[in-house]
Every structure is written in structure tokens, then in C-alpha cells.
Scaffold this motif. Structure first.
Motif, PDB file in Angstrom:
ATOM      1  N   THR A 294      42.976  37.572  42.538  1.00 32.58           N
ATOM      2  CA  THR A 294      42.635  37.692  41.115  1.00 32.58           C
ATOM      3  C   THR A 294      43.510  36.721  40.340  1.00 32.58           C
ATOM      4  O   THR A 294      44.561  36.281  40.815  1.00 32.58           O
ATOM      5  CB  THR A 294      42.871  39.117  40.600  1.00 32.58           C
ATOM      6  OG1 THR A 294      44.259  39.453  40.746  1.00 32.58           O
ATOM      7  CG2 THR A 294      42.025  40.125  41.361  1.00 32.58           C
TER       8      THR A 294
ATOM      9  N   ARG B 138      33.455  42.125  41.721  1.00 31.74           N
ATOM     10  CA  ARG B 138      34.192  42.910  40.717  1.00 31.74           C
ATOM     11  C   ARG B 138      34.714  44.174  41.377  1.00 31.74           C
ATOM     12  O   ARG B 138      33.958  44.893  42.043  1.00 31.74           O
ATOM     13  CB  ARG B 138      33.314  43.269  39.521  1.00 31.74           C
ATOM     14  CG  ARG B 138      32.824  42.057  38.751  1.00 31.74           C
ATOM     15  CD  ARG B 138      32.293  42.449  37.379  1.00 31.74           C
ATOM     16  NE  ARG B 138      33.350  42.829  36.457  1.00 31.74           N
ATOM     17  CZ  ARG B 138      34.088  41.972  35.752  1.00 31.74           C
ATOM     18  NH1 ARG B 138      33.885  40.655  35.886  1.00 31.74           N
ATOM     19  NH2 ARG B 138      35.020  42.399  34.925  1.00 31.74           N
ATOM     20  N   GLN B 139      35.983  44.424  41.191  1.00 35.23           N
ATOM     21  CA  GLN B 139      36.614  45.623  41.724  1.00 35.23           C
ATOM     22  C   GLN B 139      37.333  46.335  40.583  1.00 35.23           C
ATOM     23  O   GLN B 139      38.252  45.781  39.978  1.00 35.23           O
ATOM     24  CB  GLN B 139      37.616  45.283  42.836  1.00 35.23           C
ATOM     25  CG  GLN B 139      36.973  44.703  44.084  1.00 35.23           C
ATOM     26  CD  GLN B 139      37.990  44.516  45.195  1.00 35.23           C
ATOM     27  OE1 GLN B 139      39.151  44.879  45.056  1.00 35.23           O
ATOM     28  NE2 GLN B 139      37.543  43.952  46.307  1.00 35.23           N
ATOM     29  N   ASN B 140      36.850  47.566  40.295  1.00 23.89           N
ATOM     30  CA  ASN B 140      37.425  48.356  39.202  1.00 23.89           C
ATOM     31  C   ASN B 140      37.385  47.601  37.876  1.00 23.89           C
ATOM     32  O   ASN B 140      38.323  47.650  37.073  1.00 23.89           O
ATOM     33  CB  ASN B 140      38.872  48.762  39.524  1.00 23.89           C
ATOM     34  CG  ASN B 140      38.962  49.619  40.760  1.00 23.89           C
ATOM     35  OD1 ASN B 140      38.089  50.454  41.023  1.00 23.89           O
ATOM     36  ND2 ASN B 140      40.004  49.400  41.555  1.00 23.89           N
ATOM     37  N   GLY B 141      36.285  46.856  37.657  1.00 18.66           N
ATOM     38  CA  GLY B 141      36.108  46.132  36.413  1.00 18.66           C
ATOM     39  C   GLY B 141      36.841  44.812  36.349  1.00 18.66           C
ATOM     40  O   GLY B 141      36.803  44.141  35.310  1.00 18.66           O
ATOM     41  N   THR B 142      37.518  44.392  37.421  1.00 17.07           N
ATOM     42  CA  THR B 142      38.287  43.146  37.424  1.00 17.07           C
ATOM     43  C   THR B 142      37.580  42.109  38.278  1.00 17.07           C
ATOM     44  O   THR B 142      37.126  42.409  39.394  1.00 17.07           O
ATOM     45  CB  THR B 142      39.707  43.383  37.976  1.00 17.07           C
ATOM     46  OG1 THR B 142      40.345  44.380  37.167  1.00 17.07           O
ATOM     47  CG2 THR B 142      40.527  42.101  37.948  1.00 17.07           C
ATOM     48  N   ALA B 143      37.502  40.874  37.768  1.00 16.87           N
ATOM     49  CA  ALA B 143      36.876  39.787  38.526  1.00 16.87           C
ATOM     50  C   ALA B 143      37.761  39.418  39.722  1.00 16.87           C
ATOM     51  O   ALA B 143      38.974  39.211  39.580  1.00 16.87           O
ATOM     52  CB  ALA B 143      36.670  38.574  37.636  1.00 16.87           C
ATOM     53  N   THR B 144      37.149  39.364  40.898  1.00 14.62           N
ATOM     54  CA  THR B 144      37.854  39.050  42.143  1.00 14.62           C
ATOM     55  C   THR B 144      37.153  37.871  42.813  1.00 14.62           C
ATOM     56  O   THR B 144      35.922  37.797  42.821  1.00 14.62           O
ATOM     57  CB  THR B 144      37.845  40.260  43.090  1.00 14.62           C
ATOM     58  OG1 THR B 144      38.445  41.371  42.431  1.00 14.62           O
ATOM     59  CG2 THR B 144      38.621  39.957  44.361  1.00 14.62           C
TER      60      THR B 144
END
Length: 728
Positions: free
Chosen positions: A727, A655-661
Motif C-alpha cells: 500500500t 481493495r482490502q478493508n477500503g484501502t487500495a492495495t
């Protein structure tokens, strides 16, 4: 011996007296019946008046609540406040309908209801129309202030009408009470006269029969006196009962005071309003209900009223205050009515607490003051008012800034001076005023002219302002300079048209690309297959006639044709990815990665590669396209770890800045990061012939990820491996 003729005459007189006595008794009975019927009718009128007064009070409270909702909306409220305003107005309409039926026998009350209903019918549609405008227009603040200016004064008028109707009902009840007292007196007179006839008849009977006249007279007088006392007592009891019913049923505090200034009667509302028990009030000076600061002046006002007692309606423009038992003061309205009694003149006072109304009026006064200051301080909008003919009557700072005129230069001039000649020739100003008169408002956009002659594109809203009778009193006009917005809109239209043309060109190019793809897939594949096939046949059939160099050339021809065929396949795959419809369904990328890695291991069993795939990675996307994307990423990782003694390939999530990666990581040869921007381009290869490939695979990966609304990037240290992240 008495003359027989005298006996005959006396007998006739006796019978005549008896007949008169019977008639008198019948008249007394009939008047008693009428008095009883009048008592019942009076009780019904008391109940009817109570219903009218209570309905008027409900209508008044709902009107005040509507004013408060309007004030809240004008100070930044939204649809909820408009909903409350509409609901309160609906309740006022229902109360007006009930009053219409209750007062159908009173022409003056019906006329007041006509004026109230005219206001209601005009206000309710304006609230509904303004809500639609607020939902769609860009000038919400100006619309709110325009709505407030239009409706606030109109809502005060029903309050005045309701107060006048309440005073009328109280006055009518006082008049009916006086009529009832007069009827009671008439009944007593009839009883007295009838009793006299009966008394005379008894004297005749006594004289005829020889009874003792004195005794007969005493008996008759006692009978008449008893009858009159019973009638007086019954009448007094009915009057008192009527007064008690009136006092207790009234929605206002009722206080009855004698000429000496002492309280004779009060009702339950008086106890509730002033905080005193009834026993604490009766017999005490009425000044105890007056604030201390006014008590010295009050006896003089009271004595002046008794000099010329008359009905005084509720309100009468006086600033009056009451004092509670705890010493607190509150604003009141009082209506006064004189009451004539056997003991003298009394004064009936109906007292109403108007604290809520005063608070509402103060809030509205402050709101109007803020509204005035706000209108004067607004600079983005030209806010002005017009008289019924269209001449300017008010001018704010925003109008001066937008149109260039100072207030003294424009007040009294017709608003058509802001329109260009072509609009004047077309009659647009008059047409806009006519539309506002008919529909209540008119909204338009067009060119306007400043004082210096320059033009600007304006958005204007004209609203009709009406009086209590529906007559046009003038117009409010709100104008905004939207020249910049129009310029942007014109540019957007040009861009949209340009985009439309480019879209048509792209559509044509796509059709050409499809035709090219068809040509590549059919026309180019055939010669490539021929080259590869004939080269292979030549190597088999003529191998003994060719030396090693010739055979090497043939091998290179075959390899080149096969690479060309693979390149065509990759290009076709890229084109298909660009045109394919993207389905949306759950896809487990982790499970898909395990399947692809297992296939790669089965196709190259000689290699031992450590593969790591943990847990689940469920996304929504097209399963076929996502498989192609992972096959390219994992295939590259498999390919570029071929020269590593302990190859390792990993698929995982982060997770990067709340986004699934999601990422594919390997420990292969890696690449130089200065070339990272070329990785996802078509035919871009960072490695030589030591690793096979066409340079199209990562372009396909990026295209698939973009079509899923994501992005892709890569990080690497040359010689230590690479990580490809994306993403969705």
C-alpha cells in the motif's frame, strides 16, 4: 334735559368698557393659542413616550434571549450559543444607547441606565474571555458552569431596571395628562371671565344706545354660552384625541375602568392579548379579564384601591394572572394610575404579558437547581466559593475528595490553607486574588497541600463575582488534581530530551554513513576494478601457460569481484533511498509496470513470459523511487520464473478493508512462508546460487514503500509462485 357732564362721563365709561372687552377678547385668544400649543406638545410627548416604551420592550426581550442563550451554553452548547449571547448583549447595548438619548432630560432614568451600562460593560468582556478559555483549556465543563454562575444573576438586574423605567414613563405620562386637563380648565375659566367682561360691555352699549336691555342680554348670554360650548367641545375633543393616541400607541394592553368596575376604554393591544373584540369589552365588568378562581376577590381589591388611589408601578411583587376569551390563563404584570375626570375617578391599567419571562425564569431556576446538584455531585473538580477576603463559603464533594477536608472543617477558613509554605512565603494566594480582581479571573498551576499533608499538582481557576455596581462580592474557585498529567508531561520532557540526544547521535551516524558510502564508492571500487582487470588480462595473456584448473580459478576470482561490485552498488542504492527527498506527484503504476516488463523482454528475447497489466493505477508519490521499487519486484518475478515452462507475471490492484492495495504476482518457484519475516531484511536470501542476487533488493522495496507511508508483505506457496502486495 340731561346734564351734559353725565353724557361725557357715560362716554368715558363706554370707552373704558370697550377697552376691557378688547383685553378680555385678547386674553381669550391667547389662552386658546396656548391651549392649542399645549395640545401639540402633549401629542409630541405621547409619541416620545411610545418610542421610549418600545425601546425598553426591545431591550427586555433581548435580555431574556441572552439569558436563554447562556442557559443553552451551560447545558452543553458551544461557540454558536456564545455567539448568540454576544449578539443579544450587543443589541441590549444599542438599545441602552438609544434610551440614553431619549431620556436625557430625566435624571432618574439616566441613573438607571448608568447601572445597566455598568453591568453590560462588565458582562461582555467576560463572555469573550471565557470563549478563549474554552477553546484552549482542558476543563470546559467547569468553565461553563463558572461562566453561568457569574453571569446569570447579573442579567436579571437589567430586566428589573427596564421594568422600573417602563413604569416611570407611564407614570410621567399620567402626570402630564393631569397637567393638560388642568390647563384646559384654566382656559375655560379665562374664557368665562372674559365673556363676563364682554357681556358687561354689551350692557353698557345697550344702555347708551337705548337698545332693549332684555334682548341685548339674551344675545350676549347666547354669544357667551356658544363660545363656552365651543371651547368645551374643542377641549374635550383634544383630550379624547390625546387619550386615544396614548392608548393605541402603548406597547402594553391599556384598560380604563370606572368606579363601578365597568370597562370604559381599551386599546388594540387589549384585543390582541385577551382575544376579545373591543365591542365585547366596553361597558362590561372588568372581572371578565380575571380568571374565574379570582373573580370573587377582585371587586374587593378594586374598591380598596378607590379608597386611596395612587400610582402603582409595574410588577409590585404580585402574582397576577389574566384570562383570555377562550378561558386560558397567563401571567401578567399591571401598573395602575388614577385618572381624575369630570365624571369622577377612573383607573388606567397597563397590563403586560410576562409568559416569556416566567418561562425563562423557570428554565433558569431549573438550570440553577441542576447546576447546584451538578456542582455538589462533581468529584473530579473542587468547586468552591470565597468571600471578598478569601474565606471559603461553599464546598462541594469534589473539593472534599481532592483536598481531604469535610465542609464543616473548612467553611470560614482562608483558602491559603491549601498552599505549601514556599507559596505562602511568596505571597501567591493574595497575588492570585488581586489578579482576579483586576482582570476578572486568574488561572494558575502549582503545588497544593491536602489535609493529611500530602502534596498534589493542581490547576486552578479563580473568577471574580461582582454585584450590580461592580463591587466584588466574592470569588468562585475551580481546582483539579493534575498530578498524573504533570508526571506524564515530565516523562514526555525526559523522553523528548532523550529523543533529541538520539537524533543528534543518528545525525552523526548518518554523516559517518555518508563518509563510509563515499569511501566504498571510491576507495573499494578501485581495487575491485584492478582485481577484475588483472584477472582478465592474465586469462588473455597467459592462457597457454595455465591449465583448465588455473583458468577456472581466475574465472571464479572475476565473478567474485563482480558480485562484490554489484553488492556495493546495491548498498549505495539502499543508502540513497534512505536519504532521498520524496516528491509527491501523480504516478501511473500500471503504465510504469508495462514499461519495465517491456524492457525485461527486450533484454532477454529468448524467453516467452505472459505478462498481465490491467487498467490504470494512479498514485501520488516519487516517480523515481516508485520505478526502483517496481523494477526490483518485477525483476524478482522475472528471475524466479526462469525455470517455469509457462511463466506468468501479473501486476494489479485490489481493495482490502477500503484501502487500495497493489500487487505483483508470479507463478515461479515461491518460498516457504515460515521464512516470510526475513524476506525484507538486508542480505536475506531464501534461495541458493541457482538464482543470482545480493539480498538487498527487497530491503530497498520495503524502504521505498515505508517512505511513502505504506507497508509491504508477501504470500507464497513453495513451488507455485508468490504474491508481493503493498500500500502507499
Amino acid at each position: 334735559m340731561t346734564d351734559p357732564r353725565w353724557h361725557g362721563l357715560r362716554g368715558k365709561l363706554l370707552w373704558v368698557g370697550f377697552g376691557v372687552a378688547v383685553v378680555a377678547a385678547g386674553i381669550i385668544g391667547w389662552n386658546a393659542y396656548l391651549d392649542s400649543s399645549e395640545s401639540d406638545s402633549w401629542s409630541n410627548r405621547v409619541s416620545h413616550t411610545q418610542s421610549v416604551l418600545q425601546t425598553l420592550e426591545d431591550a427586555r426581550q433581548n435580555t431574556i434571549a441572552a439569558l436563554q442563550a447562556l442557559q443553552a451554553y451551560s447545558q452543553g452548547g458551544g461557540r454558536n450559543d456564545l455567539g448568540i449571547l454576544e449578539e443579544r448583549l450587543s443589541q441590549v447595548r444599542r438599545a441602552s444607547a438609544a434610551l440614553r438619548e431619549l431620556t436625557q432630560d430625566n435624571a432618574s432614568q439616566q441613573k438607571r441606565l448608568d447601572q445597566i451600562e455598568s453591568l453590560e460593560q462588565r458582562i461582555a468582556p467576560r463572555v469573550h474571555d471565557r470563549e478563549n478559555l474554552v477553546a484552549t483549556a482542558g476543563h470546559q465543563n467547569s468553565l461553563k458552569t463558572s461562566l453561568y454562575a457569574e453571569l446569570s444573576s447579573g442579567l436579571f438586574q437589567p430586566l428589573d431596571q427596564f421594568a422600573q423605567m417602563s413604569a416611570t414613563e407611564v407614570r410621567l405620562l399620567s402626570e402630564r395628562n393631569a397637567s393638560a386637563r388642568l390647563a384646559s380648565r384654566q382656559t375655560l375659566v379665562v374664557m368665562g371671565v372674559g365673556g363676563s367682561f364682554i357681556f358687561a360691555w354689551l350692557l353698557l352699549v345697550g344702555g347708551y344706545t337705548g337698545l332693549n336691555a332684555r334682548r341685548l342680554t339674551q344675545t350676549a348670554l347666547a354669544l357667551v354660552a356658544s363660545r363656552e360650548e365651543m371651547a368645551v367641545a374643542a377641549a374635550r375633543e383634544r383630550v379624547e384625541e390625546r387619550f386615544r393616541g396614548l392608548l393605541e400607541s402603548a406597547p402594553d394592553a391599556m384598560v380604563i375602568v370606572g368606579k363601578d368596575g365597568r370597562i370604559a376604554l381599551v386599546n388594540a393591544q387589549t384585543e390582541k392579548l385577551f382575544g376579545y373584540a373591543r365591542a365585547e369589552l366596553l361597558g362590561n365588568p372588568v372581572e371578565m379579564l380575571v380568571p374565574v378562581r379570582f373573580r370573587d376577590k377582585h371587586p374587593g381589591h378594586r374598591d380598596g384601591y378607590f379608597v386611596s388611589p395612587r400610582v402603582r408601578a409595574m410588577g409590585s411583587g404580585l402574582e397576577l394572572y389574566g384570562a383570555r376569551k377562550d378561558g386560558s390563563e397567563f401571567p401578567i404584570e399591571i401598573s395602575l394610575s388614577p385618572l381624575e375626570t369630570a365624571e369622577g375617578t377612573l383607573v388606567s391599567s397597563a397590563i403586560r404579558d410576562i409568559t416569556d419571562r416566567k418561562n425563562a425564569e423557570e428554565v433558569i431556576r431549573q438550570t440553577e437547581e441542576r447546576f447546584r446538584l451538578m456542582v455538589q455531585g462533581v468529584k473530579d473538580y473542587a468547586i468552591l466559593t470565597l468571600d471578598p477576603e478569601g474565606r471559603v463559603t461553599s464546598w462541594n464533594e469534589g473539593a472534599q475528595q481532592i483536598k481531604g477536608y469535610a465542609a464543616e472543617e473548612i467553611l470560614g477558613r482562608h483558602f491559603s490553607c491549601f498552599y505549601p509554605q514556599e507559596s505562602l512565603a511568596a505571597g501567591i494566594p493574595d497575588r492570585e486574588l488581586d489578579e482576579a480582581r483586576q482582570k476578572g479571573s486568574a488561572e494558575n498551576e502549582g503545588w497544593r497541600v491536602r489535609k493529611d499533608g500530602s502534596r498534589f499538582w493542581a490547576s486552578a481557576l479563580i473568577t471574580a463575582l461582582r454585584g450590580p455596581g461592580g463591587e466584588i462580592r466574592g470569588f468562585s474557585k475551580v481546582t483539579r488534581d493534575i498530578t498524573e498529567r504533570k508526571r506524564i508531561e515530565d516523562e514526555i520532557r525526559v523522553l523528548n530530551e532523550s529523543d533529541r540526544r538520539r537524533a543528534a547521535q543518528l545525525e552523526a551516524a548518518n554523516k559517518e554513513l555518508e563518509a563510509f558510502s563515499y569511501s566504498v564508492s571510491h576507495d573499494l571500487r578501485a581495487p575491485l576494478r584492478s582485481i577484475d582487470g588483472f584477472s582478465h588480462a592474465l586469462m588473455q595473456d597467459c592462457a597457454e601457460k595455465l591449465d583448465a584448473t588455473g583458468l577456472g580459478y581466475l574465472e571464479r576470482v572475476r565473478a567474485a569481484s563482480q558480485r562484490m561490485a554489484a553488492l556495493i552498488d546495491d548498498l549505495l542504492n539502499l543508502a540513497r533511498v534512505a536519504r532521498a527527498d520524496v516528491r509527491q506527484e501523480p504516478v501511473d503504476l500500471a503504465a510504469l509496470a508495462r514499461t519495465i516488463l517491456a524492457r525485461l523482454e527486450s533484454e532477454d528475447p529468448s524467453r516467452r513470459v505472459e505478462s498481465v497489466v490491467d487498467g490504470q493505477a494512479v498514485v501520488h508519490g516519487d516517480p523515481l523511487l516508485l520505478r526502483v521499487m517496481l523494477e526490483n519486484l518485477l525483476g524478482n518475478a522475472w528471475k524466479f520464473t526462469a525455470k517455469k515452462p509457462a511463466p506468468r507475471i501479473e501486476f494489479g490492484t485490489a481493495r482490502q478493508n477500503g484501502t487500495a492495495t497493489y500487487f505483483v504476482r508470479d507463478n515461479g518457484c515461491g518460498f516457504d512462508m515460515k521464512y516470510a519475516d526475513k524476506l525484507f531484511g538486508t542480505f536475506q536470501r531464501l534461495h541458493g546460487s541457482e538464482f543470482p542476487g545480493s539480498g538487498v533488493g527487497l530491503a530497498i522495496v520495503q524502504r521505498i514503500i515505508q517512505r511513502h507511508g505504506g507497508r509491504a508483505w508477501a504470500e507464497s506457496v513453495e513451488g507455485e509462485g508468490a504474491t508481493f502486495s503493498f500500500t502507499l
